[in-house]
Write a protein that holds these residues in place. Structure first.
Motif, PDB file in Angstrom:
ATOM      1  N   PRO A 180       0.829  -1.207   0.000  1.00 55.01           N
ATOM      2  CA  PRO A 180       0.000   0.000   0.000  1.00 55.01           C
ATOM      3  C   PRO A 180       0.861   1.254   0.000  1.00 55.01           C
ATOM      4  CG  PRO A 180      -0.815  -1.596   1.590  1.00 55.01           C
ATOM      5  CD  PRO A 180       0.506  -2.109   1.109  1.00 55.01           C
ATOM      6  N   ARG A 181       0.472   2.240  -0.750  1.00 53.04           N
ATOM      7  CA  ARG A 181       1.262   3.463  -0.835  1.00 53.04           C
ATOM      8  C   ARG A 181       1.203   4.282   0.446  1.00 53.04           C
ATOM      9  NH1 ARG A 181       0.754   5.981  -6.944  1.00 53.04           N
ATOM     10  NH2 ARG A 181       1.487   4.097  -8.056  1.00 53.04           N
ATOM     11  N   SER A 182       0.179   4.083   1.228  1.00 50.96           N
ATOM     12  CA  SER A 182       0.047   4.826   2.482  1.00 50.96           C
ATOM     13  C   SER A 182       1.203   4.482   3.413  1.00 50.96           C
ATOM     14  CB  SER A 182      -1.280   4.475   3.169  1.00 50.96           C
ATOM     15  OG  SER A 182      -1.344   5.069   4.451  1.00 50.96           O
ATOM     16  N   GLY A 183       1.896   5.517   3.898  1.00 45.49           N
ATOM     17  CA  GLY A 183       3.053   5.310   4.760  1.00 45.49           C
ATOM     18  C   GLY A 183       2.714   4.875   6.165  1.00 45.49           C
ATOM     19  N   ASP A 184       1.401   4.793   6.493  1.00 47.69           N
ATOM     20  CA  ASP A 184       1.054   4.401   7.859  1.00 47.69           C
ATOM     21  C   ASP A 184       0.970   2.884   8.016  1.00 47.69           C
ATOM     22  OD1 ASP A 184      -1.239   3.884   6.441  1.00 47.69           O
ATOM     23  OD2 ASP A 184      -2.596   4.932   7.807  1.00 47.69           O
ATOM     24  N   ARG A 185       1.201   2.134   6.945  1.00 45.40           N
ATOM     25  CA  ARG A 185       1.214   0.678   7.051  1.00 45.40           C
ATOM     26  C   ARG A 185       2.581   0.208   7.539  1.00 45.40           C
ATOM     27  NH1 ARG A 185      -3.924  -1.518   6.761  1.00 45.40           N
ATOM     28  NH2 ARG A 185      -5.148  -0.290   5.256  1.00 45.40           N
ATOM     29  N   PRO A 186       2.615  -0.775   8.429  1.00 44.56           N
ATOM     30  CA  PRO A 186       3.912  -1.255   8.940  1.00 44.56           C
ATOM     31  C   PRO A 186       4.808  -1.730   7.804  1.00 44.56           C
ATOM     32  CG  PRO A 186       2.110  -2.165  10.225  1.00 44.56           C
ATOM     33  CD  PRO A 186       1.487  -1.507   9.041  1.00 44.56           C
ATOM     34  N   LEU A 187       6.085  -1.446   7.919  1.00 48.55           N
ATOM     35  CA  LEU A 187       7.063  -1.863   6.916  1.00 48.55           C
ATOM     36  C   LEU A 187       7.881  -3.040   7.451  1.00 48.55           C
ATOM     37  CD1 LEU A 187       8.696  -1.648   4.316  1.00 48.55           C
ATOM     38  CD2 LEU A 187      10.054   0.162   5.408  1.00 48.55           C
ATOM     39  N   VAL A 188       7.860  -4.142   6.737  1.00 47.73           N
ATOM     40  CA  VAL A 188       8.619  -5.334   7.091  1.00 47.73           C
ATOM     41  C   VAL A 188       9.742  -5.496   6.072  1.00 47.73           C
ATOM     42  CG1 VAL A 188       8.552  -7.822   7.497  1.00 47.73           C
ATOM     43  CG2 VAL A 188       6.540  -6.404   8.031  1.00 47.73           C
ATOM     44  N   VAL A 189      10.973  -5.568   6.547  1.00 45.15           N
ATOM     45  CA  VAL A 189      12.127  -5.798   5.674  1.00 45.15           C
ATOM     46  C   VAL A 189      12.581  -7.238   5.851  1.00 45.15           C
ATOM     47  CG1 VAL A 189      14.529  -5.206   5.194  1.00 45.15           C
ATOM     48  CG2 VAL A 189      12.867  -3.394   5.657  1.00 45.15           C
ATOM     49  N   ILE A 190      12.675  -7.965   4.744  1.00 46.65           N
ATOM     50  CA  ILE A 190      13.056  -9.378   4.766  1.00 46.65           C
ATOM     51  C   ILE A 190      14.431  -9.511   4.132  1.00 46.65           C
ATOM     52  CG2 ILE A 190      12.398 -11.716   4.111  1.00 46.65           C
ATOM     53  CD1 ILE A 190       9.526 -10.614   3.764  1.00 46.65           C
ATOM     54  N   ASP A 191      15.313 -10.170   4.823  1.00 45.36           N
ATOM     55  CA  ASP A 191      16.702 -10.300   4.402  1.00 45.36           C
ATOM     56  C   ASP A 191      16.997 -11.746   4.015  1.00 45.36           C
ATOM     57  OD1 ASP A 191      19.542  -9.770   4.155  1.00 45.36           O
ATOM     58  OD2 ASP A 191      19.757 -10.730   6.120  1.00 45.36           O
ATOM     59  N   ALA A 192      17.298 -11.972   2.737  1.00 47.45           N
ATOM     60  CA  ALA A 192      17.709 -13.298   2.284  1.00 47.45           C
ATOM     61  C   ALA A 192      19.208 -13.448   2.513  1.00 47.45           C
ATOM     62  CB  ALA A 192      17.373 -13.473   0.803  1.00 47.45           C
ATOM     63  N   GLY A 193      19.594 -14.348   3.381  1.00 51.95           N
ATOM     64  CA  GLY A 193      20.991 -14.490   3.761  1.00 51.95           C
ATOM     65  C   GLY A 193      21.901 -14.867   2.604  1.00 51.95           C
ATOM     66  N   HIS A 194      23.162 -14.406   2.712  1.00 48.75           N
ATOM     67  CA  HIS A 194      24.225 -14.707   1.747  1.00 48.75           C
ATOM     68  C   HIS A 194      23.886 -14.117   0.378  1.00 48.75           C
ATOM     69  CE1 HIS A 194      26.028 -17.254   4.817  1.00 48.75           C
ATOM     70  NE2 HIS A 194      24.792 -17.644   5.077  1.00 48.75           N
ATOM     71  N   GLY A 195      24.546 -14.576  -0.682  1.00 50.91           N
ATOM     72  CA  GLY A 195      24.311 -14.032  -2.010  1.00 50.91           C
ATOM     73  C   GLY A 195      25.607 -13.701  -2.726  1.00 50.91           C
TER      74      GLY A 195
END
Length: 417
Positions: free
Chosen positions: A184-199
């Motif tokens: 959602p473009r609304s900035g009031d939605r929680p932001l979850v950052v997912i990190d894929a290990g290694h690479g």
């Protein structure tokens, strides 16, 4: 009030309210540790077996009633009872402190630890017991506290797991670009950052069964979690990497902080020397690691950027580390809350190890103001685990569990505004 404000106000409110209480409760935590797998007694020889290295051990005798206690730092255990024999009536194990497991021998007569040593791989502690009466004039000497340390090198770092590749590179001088935020473009939605290990040139663990690489497994799982969260329409989501590229460890949680994330989830797949080992583990930051990180953060010049909502530029040098430490400990509590929810939501979907919530000083968990967990989804050295993790069904089970935990976590945050 929006989601983001609710979470941040809760953070800021805690800082001033719990300063005194937390200062009184600060205790060292577990930087890494082994779980007590088994305790056995054969004749006068006691063996304590761990699934990973521990820091050290200390034994001492107690009277009224007669007991022997063995404290193992850097170890964890559930409450367990083991069979005794002869003078040793029962053997009990329990978590004495967050970083210390205690094994207690209930005795029918006074006894003491006469000698002891760790095995060469640091995963077994062997102790020789003796009746105090049989020690004659040396009874007082042998009844006193004794300390035992694993072989050099094992006490200060975890055992290196096979099939894994670690590349140490200097920190980058310039910041990398930020990833795309979807949802959602609304900035009031929680932001979850997912990190894929290694690479990139760092493949991580490599399965001895079919050659599957951790960097590929983690990216596929991260994408599945992202897609599942976006389906709900309730969250914004970003991946630290959406391609096969290398990121320095510090860059991973730095991305979450620069995006002002509300939750950071790092995905990995473990490796072990024992191919029978299987199951997932959830890690959150240990307090030992938070203490060191608070000192480093307090020493930085641009203090306004250290903690969201706290401008420390005019704060006395003696107070800054305390405020940073308190914020990080609140973040650690939130991280632990999410870890418990993930374990609950994953029941029946994810196969977890025994003692599945553990503490560690992983670099990616050290953001002081972003609740963070590291999910070891399974063992690539186990044929069943790698088959499941590489399948669409397995990725779906993990994504459903994570999405369920995320949903409940932020619902609770909103309810507490």
């Amino acid at each position: 009030m929006d989601w983001t404000s609710a979470v941040k106000l809760r953070h800021n409110g805690y800082i001033m309210v719990i300063v005194t209480a937390l200062l009184a409760l600060l205790t060292p935590g577990l930087a890494h540790g082994g779980e007590v797998e088994h305790v056995s007694l054969q004749g006068d020889r006691l063996t304590i077996r761990f699934d990973d290295v521990v820091q050290d051990a200390r034994s001492f005798s107690l009277s009224g009633p007669d007991r022997i206690a063995i404290d193992v730092r850097g170890a964890t255990t559930d409450q367990k009872r083991y069979s005794g024999r002869d003078t040793v009536r029962t053997i009990r194990a329990a978590q004495y402190q967050p970083d210390t497991a205690r094994i207690v021998l209930d005795l029918d007569a006074p006894m003491a630890v006469q000698s002891g040593y760790f095995s060469s791989n640091g995963r077994q502690l062997h102790l020789s017991l003796a009746r105090s009466g049989s020690l004659g004039g040396n009874a007082g000497k042998f009844a006193g506290p004794k300390s035992f340390t694993p072989p050099a090198g094992f006490a200060t770092r975890p055992v290196r797991k096979p099939y894994s590749v670690k590349v140490d590179l200097p920190a980058t001088k310039s910041q990398i670009g930020l990833p795309e935020v979807r949802g959602p473009r609304s900035g009031d939605r929680p932001l979850v950052v997912i990190d894929a290990g290694h690479g990139g040139h760092d493949p991580g663990a490599i399965s001895p069964h079919d050659g599957k690489r951790e960097k590929d497994i983690t990216l596929a799982i991260a994408r599945s979690i992202r897609d599942r969260l976006l389906e709900t329409g309730r969250f914004r989501v970003a991946l630290t990497r959406d391609t096969d590229k290398f990121l320095v460890l510090g860059e991973r949680y730095s991305i979450a902080r620069r995006l002002d994330a509300d939750l950071f989830i790092s995905i990995h797949a473990d490796a072990a020397g024992n191919e029978e080992a299987r199951g997932a583990t959830v890690y959150t930051l240990s307090e030992v690691a938070s203490d060191r990180e608070a000192e480093k953060l307090a020493a930085r010049e641009n203090k306004a950027d250290i903690i969201r909502g706290l401008d420390l530029r005019r704060t006395p040098e003696s107070i800054s580390p305390i405020l940073i430490d308190l914020r990080q400990r609140e973040t650690m509590n939130l991280s632990a809350d999410f870890a418990k929810l993930l374990l609950r939501e994953g029941q029946g979907k994810i196969r977890f190890r025994s003692h599945s919530h553990r503490f560690a000083s992983f670099v990616v968990l050290k953001a002081p103001d972003v609740p963070s967990i590291l999910l070891e989804t399974g063992y690539l050295t186990n044929a069943d685990d790698v088959k499941l993790l590489a399948s669409k069904a397995g990725r779906t089970q993990i994504a459903d569990s994570v999405a369920g935990a995320v949903r409940v976590y932020f619902a609770r945050q909103l309810a507490m505004r």
